[in-house]
Design an enzyme around this catalytic site. Structure first.
Site, PDB file in Angstrom:
ATOM      1  N   ALA A  50      18.927  -1.274   0.510  1.00 46.57           N
ATOM      2  CA  ALA A  50      19.793  -2.327   1.625  1.00 46.57           C
ATOM      3  C   ALA A  50      20.352  -1.071   2.569  1.00 46.57           C
ATOM      4  O   ALA A  50      20.337  -0.960   3.785  1.00 46.57           O
ATOM      5  CB  ALA A  50      20.156  -3.513   1.123  1.00 46.57           C
ATOM      6  N   ARG A  89      11.082  -4.048   7.551  1.00 46.54           N
ATOM      7  CA  ARG A  89      11.281  -4.847   6.170  1.00 46.54           C
ATOM      8  C   ARG A  89      11.838  -6.259   6.460  1.00 46.54           C
ATOM      9  O   ARG A  89      12.814  -6.153   6.899  1.00 46.54           O
ATOM     10  CB  ARG A  89      11.574  -4.184   5.189  1.00 46.54           C
ATOM     11  CG  ARG A  89      10.492  -3.061   4.687  1.00 46.54           C
ATOM     12  CD  ARG A  89      11.124  -2.134   3.372  1.00 46.54           C
ATOM     13  NE  ARG A  89      11.000  -3.103   2.233  1.00 46.54           N
ATOM     14  CZ  ARG A  89      11.371  -2.652   1.046  1.00 46.54           C
ATOM     15  NH1 ARG A  89      12.183  -1.596   0.919  1.00 46.54           N
ATOM     16  NH2 ARG A  89      11.106  -3.241  -0.097  1.00 46.54           N
ATOM     17  N   GLN A 193      11.384   2.026  -9.326  1.00 42.47           N
ATOM     18  CA  GLN A 193      12.742   2.693  -8.569  1.00 42.47           C
ATOM     19  C   GLN A 193      13.662   3.021  -9.922  1.00 42.47           C
ATOM     20  O   GLN A 193      14.459   3.935  -9.906  1.00 42.47           O
ATOM     21  CB  GLN A 193      13.446   1.733  -7.809  1.00 42.47           C
ATOM     22  CG  GLN A 193      12.688   1.755  -6.341  1.00 42.47           C
ATOM     23  CD  GLN A 193      11.715   0.480  -6.699  1.00 42.47           C
ATOM     24  OE1 GLN A 193      11.070   0.084  -7.431  1.00 42.47           O
ATOM     25  NE2 GLN A 193      11.554  -0.338  -5.290  1.00 42.47           N
ATOM     26  N   ASP A 234      20.085  -7.024  -1.569  1.00 42.47           N
ATOM     27  CA  ASP A 234      19.517  -6.933  -0.555  1.00 42.47           C
ATOM     28  C   ASP A 234      20.123  -7.998   0.617  1.00 42.47           C
ATOM     29  O   ASP A 234      20.228  -7.596   1.719  1.00 42.47           O
ATOM     30  CB  ASP A 234      18.101  -7.008  -0.382  1.00 42.47           C
ATOM     31  CG  ASP A 234      17.641  -5.842  -1.330  1.00 42.47           C
ATOM     32  OD1 ASP A 234      17.326  -5.834  -2.571  1.00 42.47           O
ATOM     33  OD2 ASP A 234      17.165  -4.803  -0.515  1.00 42.47           O
ATOM     34  N   LYS A 245      16.019  -6.789  -6.129  1.00 40.38           N
ATOM     35  CA  LYS A 245      14.732  -6.370  -6.560  1.00 40.38           C
ATOM     36  C   LYS A 245      14.360  -7.502  -7.461  1.00 40.38           C
ATOM     37  O   LYS A 245      15.079  -7.876  -8.444  1.00 40.38           O
ATOM     38  CB  LYS A 245      14.911  -4.890  -7.221  1.00 40.38           C
ATOM     39  CG  LYS A 245      13.572  -4.443  -7.730  1.00 40.38           C
ATOM     40  CD  LYS A 245      12.547  -4.319  -6.910  1.00 40.38           C
ATOM     41  CE  LYS A 245      12.837  -3.881  -5.589  1.00 40.38           C
ATOM     42  NZ  LYS A 245      11.930  -3.870  -4.689  1.00 40.38           N
TER      43      LYS A 245
HETATM   44  O1  MRU Z   1      12.526  -2.290  -2.320  1.00 42.15           O
HETATM   45  P1  MRU Z   1      13.600  -1.551  -2.605  1.00 42.15           P
HETATM   46  O2  MRU Z   1      13.504  -0.258  -3.398  1.00 42.15           O
HETATM   47  O3  MRU Z   1      14.258  -1.269  -1.101  1.00 42.15           O
HETATM   48  O4  MRU Z   1      14.708  -2.281  -3.245  1.00 42.15           O
HETATM   49  C1  MRU Z   1      16.010  -1.981  -3.333  1.00 42.15           C
HETATM   50  C2  MRU Z   1      16.882  -3.093  -4.244  1.00 42.15           C
HETATM   51  O5  MRU Z   1      16.516  -4.014  -4.500  1.00 42.15           O
HETATM   52  C3  MRU Z   1      18.143  -2.511  -4.346  1.00 42.15           C
HETATM   53  O6  MRU Z   1      18.540  -2.898  -5.549  1.00 42.15           O
HETATM   54  C4  MRU Z   1      19.144  -3.085  -3.248  1.00 42.15           C
HETATM   55  O7  MRU Z   1      18.660  -2.649  -2.026  1.00 42.15           O
HETATM   56  C5  MRU Z   1      20.764  -2.561  -3.387  1.00 42.15           C
HETATM   57  S1  MRU Z   1      20.730  -0.816  -3.068  1.00 42.15           S
HETATM   58  C6  MRU Z   1      22.193  -0.604  -3.148  1.00 42.15           C
END
Ligand code: MRU
Length: 345
Positions: A50, A89, A193, A234, A245
């Site tokens: 995010a 997104r 990830q 997010d 996530k």
């Molecule tokens: O789909 P992504 O990899 O963008 O999802 C990211 C996440 O869900 C992270 O946990 C969230 O953005 C926090 S990042 C500091």
């Protein structure tokens, strides 16, 4: 520390991204000079997380302005291209937030927009470092163990932000204070990830950890192997409900049962007071092939259909605290709908 995103002026105005789809095997940088490539990079998770998307949104407006000059776009076309960046997104509010922070300054010229975007990027790192100290202070005050054992999900480190990290930043802070035990990093299906990115960052920081299947996490918690769960976010609704996530809510349920804290860490740019509750957060659904295939090979039988929500929502009463750069909001014990107003940006 590797930067997920940075602005370069030479040889042409561009955004440089480390391609997170190739990590940890390959460290390749993508030099982005067009809105098309930026939007595709966001959609394909070359850049992700995010707060990093917030930086991409703000710097993306400057990039669009540079392209507008080269390609002779009129104001309406520039507006449409900026909208495409904002909408690349839907779930992480930071992307739209980053765009909105600089957009009004477009008439003042690219220099002004770029200056604001750079301030936003620097502000994100400062916020992350501050919230990490708040989060570590709270955990050390509430968890009675010398070396705190942590479970985390997805990636909330430097790669997911402008620098330093959010949930990962707290882990880093605990480590620097000599108070970190073993870290369990959920692999984070389907795009891994956790296994690819969080483990890579933990190794670089010399932090002892294991990668576990997402499906192991509940059992790890119920067996008493961890003291606290720490995740990023997010989008955080006004009542504290938090999108992160997919898989995060399962962790939270296990933490509630095990009576251990579930900590959400995010800069205030992730708090969206315009959204009252989690039900109102748009959850991105991604291509079914991401779950029907593994490493490019089809694993599900031909004819099987996939369901691939990229995020889930953890209700605020399962969250012990939301920590931002402004401090800690104790959500599990507080149902005040304006709870986060004091921690919002
Ligand atoms: O789909 P992504 O990899 O963008 O999802 C990211 C996440 O869900 C992270 O946990 C969230 O953005 C926090 S990042 C500091």
């Amino acid at each position: 520390m590797v930067l997920a995103i940075e602005w370069l002026d030479d040889p042409a105005p561009m955004i440089r991204l480390i391609d997170q789809t190739l990590l940890p095997g390959t460290e390749r940088y993508v030099d982005v000079t067009t809105v098309d490539v930026l939007v595709e990079s966001i959609r394909h998770l070359v850049i992700r997380g995010a707060p990093a998307l917030g930086a991409a949104g703000a710097l993306g407006v400057a990039l669009a302005m540079a392209q507008a000059g080269r390609d002779k776009w009129d104001a309406q076309r520039l507006d449409r291209e900026i909208d495409r960046i904002r909408d690349a997104r839907p779930t992480a509010v930071n992307l739209a937030w980053g765009v909105s922070q600089v957009r009004e300054s477009v008439p003042s010229g690219i220099g002004t927009v770029l200056g604001l975007a750079r301030q936003l990027v620097a502000g994100d790192e400062a916020a992350n470092r501050r919230l990490s100290r708040h989060g570590a202070d709270w955990i050390l005050a509430h968890v009675a163990r010398d070396k705190i054992r942590v479970v985390t999900h997805c990636n909330s480190g430097a790669l997911a932000t402008s620098a330093w990290g959010t949930g990962y930043g707290i882990i880093h802070e605990l480590n620097q204070r000599g108070r970190l035990g073993l870290v369990y990093a959920d692999e984070t299906r389907p795009l891994l990830q956790g296994a690819r990115l969080t483990s890579w960052e933990l190794l670089q920081d010399g932090i002892e950890h294991v990668v576990q299947a997402d499906s192991a996490a509940a059992s790890t918690i119920l067996r008493g192997l961890v003291d606290v769960a720490i995740i990023g976010a997010d989008r955080i609704a006004a009542n504290g409900d938090t999108a992160n996530k997919v898989g995060s809510v399962g962790l939270a349920l296990a933490c509630q049962r095990a009576k251990i804290p579930f900590v959400v860490a995010a800069p205030s740019s992730t708090v969206d007071l315009a959204v009252a509750r989690g039900d109102d957060i748009v959850i991105e659904e991604r291509d079914e092939d991401e779950v029907l295939c593994f490493a490019g090979l089809r694993t599900a039988p031909a004819g099987a259909r996939g369901f691939n929500p990229a995020f889930d929502v953890t209700p605020h009463d399962l969250i012990s605290i939301v920590v931002t750069e402004h401090g800690v909001a104790e959500t599990a014990t507080n149902t005040d709908p304006d709870l986060l107003a004091t921690t919002a940006g």
